[in-house]
Design a protein around this motif. Sequence first.
Motif, PDB file in Angstrom:
ATOM      1  N   ALA A  41      -4.754  26.237 -40.408  1.00 29.41           N
ATOM      2  CA  ALA A  41      -5.846  25.339 -40.793  1.00 29.41           C
ATOM      3  C   ALA A  41      -7.060  26.099 -41.323  1.00 29.41           C
ATOM      4  O   ALA A  41      -7.956  25.492 -41.903  1.00 29.41           O
ATOM      5  CB  ALA A  41      -6.249  24.475 -39.609  1.00 29.41           C
ATOM      6  N   TYR A  42      -7.081  27.416 -41.120  1.00 20.95           N
ATOM      7  CA  TYR A  42      -8.232  28.211 -41.566  1.00 20.95           C
ATOM      8  C   TYR A  42      -7.754  29.306 -42.516  1.00 20.95           C
ATOM      9  O   TYR A  42      -6.609  29.784 -42.429  1.00 20.95           O
ATOM     10  CB  TYR A  42      -8.946  28.863 -40.362  1.00 20.95           C
ATOM     11  CG  TYR A  42      -9.443  27.871 -39.340  1.00 20.95           C
ATOM     12  CD1 TYR A  42     -10.690  27.278 -39.487  1.00 20.95           C
ATOM     13  CD2 TYR A  42      -8.656  27.524 -38.238  1.00 20.95           C
ATOM     14  CE1 TYR A  42     -11.156  26.369 -38.549  1.00 20.95           C
ATOM     15  CE2 TYR A  42      -9.111  26.614 -37.295  1.00 20.95           C
ATOM     16  CZ  TYR A  42     -10.362  26.048 -37.463  1.00 20.95           C
ATOM     17  OH  TYR A  42     -10.810  25.140 -36.532  1.00 20.95           O
ATOM     18  N   GLU A  43      -8.630  29.669 -43.405  1.00 21.98           N
ATOM     19  CA  GLU A  43      -8.341  30.769 -44.312  1.00 21.98           C
ATOM     20  C   GLU A  43      -8.875  32.064 -43.689  1.00 21.98           C
ATOM     21  O   GLU A  43     -10.034  32.144 -43.314  1.00 21.98           O
ATOM     22  CB  GLU A  43      -9.019  30.540 -45.665  1.00 21.98           C
ATOM     23  CG  GLU A  43      -8.462  29.364 -46.450  1.00 21.98           C
ATOM     24  CD  GLU A  43      -9.120  29.222 -47.804  1.00 21.98           C
ATOM     25  OE1 GLU A  43      -9.986  30.078 -48.114  1.00 21.98           O
ATOM     26  OE2 GLU A  43      -8.773  28.286 -48.538  1.00 21.98           O
ATOM     27  N   MET A  44      -8.011  33.047 -43.607  1.00 21.47           N
ATOM     28  CA  MET A  44      -8.403  34.318 -43.017  1.00 21.47           C
ATOM     29  C   MET A  44      -7.547  35.425 -43.613  1.00 21.47           C
ATOM     30  O   MET A  44      -6.465  35.174 -44.166  1.00 21.47           O
ATOM     31  CB  MET A  44      -8.251  34.282 -41.492  1.00 21.47           C
ATOM     32  CG  MET A  44      -6.862  33.979 -41.004  1.00 21.47           C
ATOM     33  SD  MET A  44      -6.816  33.790 -39.216  1.00 21.47           S
ATOM     34  CE  MET A  44      -7.777  32.302 -39.005  1.00 21.47           C
TER      35      MET A  44
END
Length: 314
Positions: A235-238
């Motif tokens: 769900a997150y960009e990393m």
Amino acid sequence: MLGYSEFGRAPRFDHFSMLARRSLARIATQPSPLGAAPKNARNMATLREIELRLKSVKNIEKITKSMKMIASTKLAKAQRAMQSGKQYGLANSEIFQHTPLETPAKRKLFIVISSDKGLCGGIHSSVSKATRRAIADTEKPVDSDSPIMVIGDKSKVQLSRVLAKNLAMSFNQIGRDIPTFADAAGVADLIVKSDVKYDGISIVYNKFVSAVAYEPEIVEVVGENALKESAGFRAYEMEDDVTKDLAEFSLANAIYAALVEAHACEQSARRNAMDNASKNAKDMIDRLTMQYNRGRQAAITNELVDIITGASAL
């Protein structure tokens, strides 16, 4: 010359038989020229053996009592370290709760937490048996050739008898004193840099229940690939390095929490084992003392009987 009785020619042997009995008595009382053992030599040898054994058991009792005192002191320090080390494990649990595995891992890496020292009951065999049961489990099947890494020489020897082909790496000289996070970080770094292939990680260690009880426990650690594929992280960009560093740090946290808890279990088991050994030594000392006193009393009684018999014969 021969003497004759007053009734005729029959020779009188009373005088000669009395002389023969006296001669035999003198020969019996003289020591044998061949060095034959006296009659109570067996009793003397048995008493000497009991005395030596009694002395050795008393020395063993002193050693076990000293080891019990040392283990009691170390247990208090180990429990304090365990309470602080559990915080690392709780931090891992919060992370893993938000990253559930969609598919269970088939090829697991089993990290077995043990030590290099013995004289602590079944502390090492419990994690070895738990590892064998986990590999042979049919409800949660894993590959039969799943790799195993062992911290400590004791469980390494036990697992090498039945799962020698699964052993990939072993560590020793860890946990001689209270384990530190540096020890756990070094182990985690070597595991990450190794060429061992695995889908998931399971840490097998002894869980501290009380000062007299422990039980084997298996903790699942989420790897780098599982973190990337989990819904919470997608769900997150990393960057890729984030999940890699997090996976390595989580592994070090889990190893450290397992090390300090297993160390507390080891000291507790060693104290209990030395306490039982001291009690057994005391029981053996009581039995040997009674046996020694009975044998000594029997030897004295036999000597008195010989003296009385000889006096009555004179």
